[in-house]
Design a protein around this motif. Sequence first.
Motif, mmCIF file in Angstrom:
data_model
loop_
_atom_site.group_PDB
_atom_site.id
_atom_site.type_symbol
_atom_site.label_atom_id
_atom_site.label_comp_id
_atom_site.label_asym_id
_atom_site.label_seq_id
_atom_site.Cartn_x
_atom_site.Cartn_y
_atom_site.Cartn_z
ATOM 1 N N LEU A 12 -11.298 -6.281 13.440
ATOM 2 C CA LEU A 12 -10.230 -5.344 13.783
ATOM 3 C C LEU A 12 -10.597 -4.603 15.060
ATOM 4 O O LEU A 12 -11.667 -4.029 15.174
ATOM 5 C CB LEU A 12 -10.028 -4.329 12.648
ATOM 6 C CG LEU A 12 -9.081 -3.157 12.967
ATOM 7 C CD1 LEU A 12 -7.639 -3.627 13.022
ATOM 8 C CD2 LEU A 12 -9.225 -2.055 11.932
ATOM 9 N N GLU B 243 -1.093 0.131 9.557
ATOM 10 C CA GLU B 243 -1.463 0.087 8.146
ATOM 11 C C GLU B 243 -1.679 -1.354 7.686
ATOM 12 O O GLU B 243 -2.622 -1.641 6.947
ATOM 13 C CB GLU B 243 -0.358 0.749 7.322
ATOM 14 C CG GLU B 243 -0.593 0.760 5.837
ATOM 15 C CD GLU B 243 -1.426 1.957 5.382
ATOM 16 O OE1 GLU B 243 -1.923 2.698 6.247
ATOM 17 O OE2 GLU B 243 -1.577 2.123 4.162
ATOM 18 N N GLN C 138 -12.333 5.667 15.858
ATOM 19 C CA GLN C 138 -12.564 4.575 14.937
ATOM 20 C C GLN C 138 -13.399 3.446 15.489
ATOM 21 O O GLN C 138 -14.002 2.716 14.748
ATOM 22 C CB GLN C 138 -11.213 3.998 14.493
ATOM 23 C CG GLN C 138 -10.322 5.080 13.953
ATOM 24 C CD GLN C 138 -8.955 4.559 13.592
ATOM 25 O OE1 GLN C 138 -8.574 3.471 14.012
ATOM 26 N NE2 GLN C 138 -8.237 5.315 12.817
ATOM 27 N N LEU D 243 -4.981 -2.466 8.961
ATOM 28 C CA LEU D 243 -6.056 -1.812 8.209
ATOM 29 C C LEU D 243 -6.186 -2.431 6.818
ATOM 30 O O LEU D 243 -7.280 -2.642 6.310
ATOM 31 C CB LEU D 243 -5.784 -0.304 8.090
ATOM 32 C CG LEU D 243 -6.047 0.511 9.353
ATOM 33 C CD1 LEU D 243 -5.564 1.941 9.178
ATOM 34 C CD2 LEU D 243 -7.528 0.514 9.700
ATOM 35 N N ALA E 29 -9.400 -1.662 4.822
ATOM 36 C CA ALA E 29 -9.594 -0.235 5.081
ATOM 37 C C ALA E 29 -8.406 0.601 4.623
ATOM 38 O O ALA E 29 -8.290 1.756 4.985
ATOM 39 C CB ALA E 29 -9.859 0.003 6.560
ATOM 40 N N ALA E 30 -7.517 0.020 3.846
ATOM 41 C CA ALA E 30 -6.428 0.798 3.262
ATOM 42 C C ALA E 30 -6.383 0.426 1.786
ATOM 43 O O ALA E 30 -6.755 -0.681 1.409
ATOM 44 C CB ALA E 30 -5.100 0.453 3.936
ATOM 45 N N ARG E 31 -5.971 1.348 0.962
ATOM 46 C CA ARG E 31 -5.957 1.044 -0.469
ATOM 47 C C ARG E 31 -4.784 0.127 -0.791
ATOM 48 O O ARG E 31 -3.623 0.525 -0.691
ATOM 49 C CB ARG E 31 -5.850 2.332 -1.281
ATOM 50 C CG ARG E 31 -6.407 2.135 -2.689
ATOM 51 C CD ARG E 31 -5.818 3.118 -3.665
ATOM 52 N NE ARG E 31 -5.957 4.494 -3.213
ATOM 53 C CZ ARG E 31 -6.989 5.279 -3.531
ATOM 54 N NH1 ARG E 31 -7.945 4.839 -4.285
ATOM 55 N NH2 ARG E 31 -7.033 6.512 -3.088
ATOM 56 N N PHE F 119 -7.977 -5.537 6.863
ATOM 57 C CA PHE F 119 -9.378 -5.304 7.187
ATOM 58 C C PHE F 119 -10.088 -4.569 6.045
ATOM 59 O O PHE F 119 -11.221 -4.150 6.166
ATOM 60 C CB PHE F 119 -9.469 -4.478 8.486
ATOM 61 C CG PHE F 119 -10.851 -4.432 9.079
ATOM 62 C CD1 PHE F 119 -11.539 -5.607 9.382
ATOM 63 C CD2 PHE F 119 -11.473 -3.228 9.345
ATOM 64 C CE1 PHE F 119 -12.814 -5.562 9.935
ATOM 65 C CE2 PHE F 119 -12.752 -3.178 9.901
ATOM 66 C CZ PHE F 119 -13.415 -4.361 10.191
ATOM 67 N N PRO G 20 -9.517 -1.464 16.653
ATOM 68 C CA PRO G 20 -8.687 -0.353 16.205
ATOM 69 C C PRO G 20 -7.918 0.310 17.343
ATOM 70 O O PRO G 20 -8.250 0.176 18.519
ATOM 71 C CB PRO G 20 -9.677 0.616 15.585
ATOM 72 C CG PRO G 20 -10.978 0.288 16.198
ATOM 73 C CD PRO G 20 -10.941 -1.130 16.659
ATOM 74 N N PRO H 196 -14.260 -2.895 4.650
ATOM 75 C CA PRO H 196 -14.373 -3.490 5.977
ATOM 76 C C PRO H 196 -15.581 -4.411 6.089
ATOM 77 O O PRO H 196 -15.514 -5.438 6.755
ATOM 78 C CB PRO H 196 -14.535 -2.271 6.889
ATOM 79 C CG PRO H 196 -13.939 -1.145 6.134
ATOM 80 C CD PRO H 196 -14.203 -1.435 4.695
ATOM 81 N N THR I 162 0.877 -1.171 0.000
ATOM 82 C CA THR I 162 0.000 0.000 0.000
ATOM 83 C C THR I 162 0.909 1.214 0.000
ATOM 84 O O THR I 162 2.129 1.083 -0.103
ATOM 85 C CB THR I 162 -0.886 0.069 1.261
ATOM 86 O OG1 THR I 162 -0.059 0.427 2.368
ATOM 87 C CG2 THR I 162 -1.572 -1.250 1.542
ATOM 88 N N GLU I 163 0.299 2.372 0.160
ATOM 89 C CA GLU I 163 1.071 3.600 0.212
ATOM 90 C C GLU I 163 2.207 3.500 1.242
ATOM 91 O O GLU I 163 3.276 4.046 1.056
ATOM 92 C CB GLU I 163 0.128 4.741 0.588
ATOM 93 C CG GLU I 163 0.563 6.097 0.152
ATOM 94 C CD GLU I 163 -0.439 7.139 0.642
ATOM 95 O OE1 GLU I 163 -0.006 8.097 1.293
ATOM 96 O OE2 GLU I 163 -1.654 6.955 0.391
ATOM 97 N N ARG I 164 1.945 2.806 2.345
ATOM 98 C CA ARG I 164 2.923 2.774 3.422
ATOM 99 C C ARG I 164 3.458 1.382 3.737
ATOM 100 O O ARG I 164 4.124 1.199 4.746
ATOM 101 C CB ARG I 164 2.319 3.400 4.687
ATOM 102 C CG ARG I 164 1.687 4.745 4.418
ATOM 103 C CD ARG I 164 1.218 5.371 5.671
ATOM 104 N NE ARG I 164 2.329 5.697 6.540
ATOM 105 C CZ ARG I 164 2.221 5.868 7.851
ATOM 106 N NH1 ARG I 164 1.077 5.693 8.438
ATOM 107 N NH2 ARG I 164 3.266 6.175 8.575
#
Lengths: 333, 510
Positions: free
Chosen positions: B341, B303, B349, B306, B311-313, B309, B343, B331, B275-277
């Motif tokens: 999850l 991340e 959240q 997430l 919830a992250a791209r 789950f 959180p 989710p 993902t991005e991170r």
Amino acid sequence: MNAPARREIWREIRLPGVQLSGAATVAMLVVAVVVNSALQPNFWNSYALTSNFATFVPLVAIAVGQTVVVLSGGLDLSLGAQVTLAGVVAVQIVDGRLDRIPLAVAAALGVGLACGALNGLVVALLRLQPIVATFATGFVFSGLALVVLPTPGGSVPVEVTTAYRDAVLGVPVALLAILGLALLWWVLRRHRVLRHIYAVGGDADAAYASLVPVTRTRVQAYVLGGLFAALAALAILANTGSGDPFVGNELTLASVAAVVIGGTALTGGRGGAGGSILGAVVLALVTNIVFFADVPTTYRQLVNGAVIIVALALAGIPALQKSPASRKRRPVA
Amino acid sequence: MSPLLEMTGVRKRYGGVQALDGAALTAVRGEVHALLGPNGSGKSTLDKTLAGTVVPDSGEIRIDGAAARIGGPRDAHALGVAAVYQQLSIVGDLTVTQNVVLGLEPARRWGFLDHRAARARAAAALDRFAAAFPGGLPLDRPAGSLGPGEQQIVEVAKALARGPRILVLDEATASLHKEQVAVLFDVVRELRASGVLVVFTSHRLDEVFALCDRATVLRNGRTVGTVELAATDEAELVRLMVGDAPRRSGAPAAAARPSPSAGAAATLEVRGLTTERLRDVGFTVRAGEVLGLGGLQGQGQSELLLALFGAARVTAGEALLDGRPLPLTSPAGAARAGVALVPGDRGRQGMFAARPIQENLSLASMHRRARLRLALGAAAERRAARSMVERLGIKIGSLADPVSTLSGGNQQKVVIGKWLLDRPRVVLLDDPTKGVDVAAKEEIYAIVRGLADDGVVVILNSSDNRELTELSDRVLVLFEGAVAEELSAAAITEKRLVAGALRLTPGESP
Ligand SMILES: Nc1ncnc2c1ncn2[C@@H]1O[C@H](COP(=O)(O)OP(=O)(O)OP(=O)(O)O)[C@@H](O)[C@H]1O
Ligand SMILES: [Mg+2]
């Protein structure tokens, strides 16, 4: 933070308030102007422009007032009634005499201030729901207006009505009035009271813990709302030249609609009067369109109401797609 | 010399809950005084009566020997008290600068704001923590867009900017990284040297011993004692906190464990997750295994959870549960596939703070109990919620109370309980014991082990290395979004975790 994707999940967890983005407001304005200029052949000639602006001013003023109240986390359903009351009091005082104008203006502002203070105290001290409380005080204000001026009448010095429709260096006075209202907002934004209004509307508990005088701030928000209602009343008098104890009736709903179209969140703490001013102009143009589209008189109110509902619904769509995360990223106007 | 602060006989009742029942606290100038106790023992409430956000039913507060009437935060401020709240007092829509100066905005004539002075004050207050903001101080960003740790620092800076002589820190370290904690401790020590009294609340006893001079312990809203920390050991302190009564152990929890549902045994296989991170993360967890995620905080642990789950791209990679791909897109899809999850940022959240405890607990699992997928039985909902309250030892007044009325640690238990009711096959825990007291920590540990025994795949991110050593079968140490090291079994020691986090080779660990 990976905001775009994280959005979905928290949407269900925190219901965002209805809020329209700035781009959507401007888009609505453009559409309204284009449709209007198509339907109203002389839309762009200076006489039509002047008279259009003349009718916009009251709505703009009351929309700014409603914005302040909404930002504080409240709502003022008595603003229209305050416009009526301030207007009839002022017209009774001025009674066609030029020298009484300062007194009449002061009286109108005094009415706005008193009504706002009453609302503020009821909401902030007695902790009644703003919607219920101001709905009730609205009846009181309308009733008082009928006592002051039972039937339409009274007169404003003709110098005032002429000046209102005049132009300075080619700029209509009414447009200058709108710019003046925007300037007033700009000045207020730099004042501590407005900062506190944003804080209280954003998170009243956090604001309280952070030493913000929450009760006083709420009262101040309603007082400011009342003062803008008084300005709206004065604009109406200058435009029509006489008093009318029913004039404010439709303004309340319009003020709320202008706020929503302008992108201020009804939950408070986010937005600004800049958007509401555009929103007020959009609404006024829509009324124009309904008029020039030859909608039969009997249907006008129905169509106007429907248009407001559509505008509110449009405002709701981006709010549903936008997450708290992204709206948090938006700095205060 | 009279003590700087003397609170005696402080009582506060909320509906059916006696939050404070004659609590007392006496502390002197130039002292860091710990305020300890289990979840719901009244620490935050006592802190708030001092800070003015809670007005006690009765009780006396003396500051510098004089009776102090604290009817609101402004009174407290006038007396030199500033507080860092456990539930932060940050207005998310205002910028960081606006938050730091909130309520005390520098103004020119007639109340017009002086933006430059405000920025200068905020910058000065945040400067000490500059290391926590790699991209420079976010003075003009809305505070709500910051991460939990950054918001915590803004909250601390705001209190410091008020120049207090009594500073209240209520679990101010709970969402901070180790380095940030170190900076905060330096600041606190400086304040102590200049004669400020710091009232410090934390569930991390190592912090308490490292920083504090004395400790006052609360239990059920009553003060049970004040001790000199130099002459006290951890066991003694824990005994004071939980009392002589036999400690609630994990045993009853184990008995109440949900029976393993058919086909619960599962293997989770993650391949090339990006993902991005996150960069190309891959691993396999077998059913019944607890996989820990270690490393410095913010290296992609949250991340990763997430992403699993939905919830992250996710830009590349996949996750297979028993060979079947998990939908990493939403989710809701993840929950349907049996992924839960818990959180890390529960305030934002994990829960509907204003809704009743019962609703919060039953929300995630409602669909399982709905008859014909439509009707919910009130009694069944209550039973389910009640069983979870008992299993986790959540201290509540009534199931109908809003979650926001619970103490911080008990809120965390509600967030965990909500997902456990859903009988998940994969449980992702993001720092689950943040702000949870010692006894409840043990209960949560027992629950985690119980889940694993029942064949659930457990992935646990924790900022507490001791927790990772105690619970994990294996630990992945993450660094900048990638797996830097994998430790298993005996190799999982706090030392190795720290070394791995700092990317030191085992020999040169500090
Ligand atoms: N606003 C409120 N309404 C109702 N009950 C409350 C409220 N605030 C606190 N309580 C109750 O008072 C008790 C003490 O809460 P408090 O927050 O002081 O505990 P705490 O010691 O800070 O716990 P923790 O370690 O979990 O933060 C709890 O049982 C809590 O549920
Ligand atoms: Mg607490």
